[in-house]
Enzyme design. Structure first.
Site, short mmCIF file in Angstrom:
data_model
loop_
_atom_site.label_atom_id
_atom_site.label_comp_id
_atom_site.label_asym_id
_atom_site.label_seq_id
_atom_site.Cartn_x
_atom_site.Cartn_y
_atom_site.Cartn_z
CB SER A 140 -0.93 0.03 1.22
OG SER A 140 -1.87 -1.00 1.17
CD GLN A 141 -0.82 7.09 -1.26
OE1 GLN A 141 -1.96 6.68 -1.47
NE2 GLN A 141 -0.51 8.36 -1.34
#
Length: 250
Positions: free
Chosen positions: A100-101
């Site tokens: 994920s970011q």
């Protein structure tokens, strides 16, 4: 000094010099990653201020930011993504999954309001990065990954990095981990069509669940669910997000 002895000494010096060069290069690389990690944390803090009206968190807990500045994200990405390890965006880790970011990892972690004695369930181990972040903040992390190779890789990676308080299971995360319930907090790193009832059941009274809800090709919303002392749920829709779908036989 005889010629044989001289050649031996020269060889030893050459090997020692090579060792120093390798050590220096490794040190330079680590220093580079330290700098990139600091820049990533700065970007996260800036983005948090801009999105605070939606997320409800314009400033993240100092403990969360400190952990993000410490955990080596480059150890959790494929070799061909090393150059982007600290970019504030998701990266492919294979098998149709992503890491994920960093901003989203920070936000979801912050929303859980974690304490040192907490026991946390993570659905979607992926590379193991989110689990590592959690493990720095709580007593125990239980993480479930449905893709067997990713579960095996994450388990080995986390062990190599010294995380003794993370247990990884290859299973369908929709059903949670009932034998270890209840949990002080639950985080889901894949989008579900609705909030899985087993996870609500396994959430401790007073606990928090953070989950993206929606389909892969339509709007997904990050949601915060709190279980009150009377057992009632308080649900808040926070902001639009984009996650890979939660998979399984459910």
């Amino acid at each position: 000094m005889n010629p044989t002895r001289r050649r031996f000494v020269q060889l030893v010096v050459m090997i020692a010099g090579l060792g120093i060069a390798i050590t220096s290069a490794a040190g330079d690389e680590e220093a580079h990653f330290v700098s990139e990690r600091a820049a990533m944390v700065k970007d996260i803090a800036t983005l948090a201020r801009f999105t605070g009206s939606d997320s409800g968190r314009s400033v993240f807990d100092a403990r969360v930011m400190s952990v993000l500045n410490r955990v080596p994200r480059h150890r959790f990405v494929p070799e061909d993504e090393l150059g982007s390890a600290y970019a504030n965006r998701p990266l492919s880790i294979g098998y149709g999954q992503t890491i994920s970011q960093p901003y989203i990892v920070a936000l979801m972690t912050d929303l859980l309001d974690l304490r040192p004695g907490h026991r946390v369930l993570e659905i979607g181990t992926g590379s193991g990065y989110q689990a590592a972040i959690l493990a720095e903040l709580v007593q125990q992390v239980y993480s479930i990954e449905i893709v067997a190779p990713l579960a095996e890789q994450a388990r080995a990676r986390l062990a190599a990095l010294g995380y003794a308080n993370i247990e990884v299971r290859n299973a369908d995360g929709y059903y949670g981990w009932p034998e270890q319930a209840p949990f002080d907090a639950i985080v889901v790193t894949a989008a579900a069509g609705s909030i899985p009832p087993p996870l609500i059941q396994q959430l401790k009274t007073g606990g928090r669940l953070v989950i993206p809800v929606g389909s892969q090709f339509f709007t997904q919303t990050l949601m915060l669910v709190e279980k009150r002392d009377d057992g009632k749920l308080v649900t808040r829709e926070l902001m639009p997000v984009a996650f890979v779908p939660l998979t399984g036989r459910h």
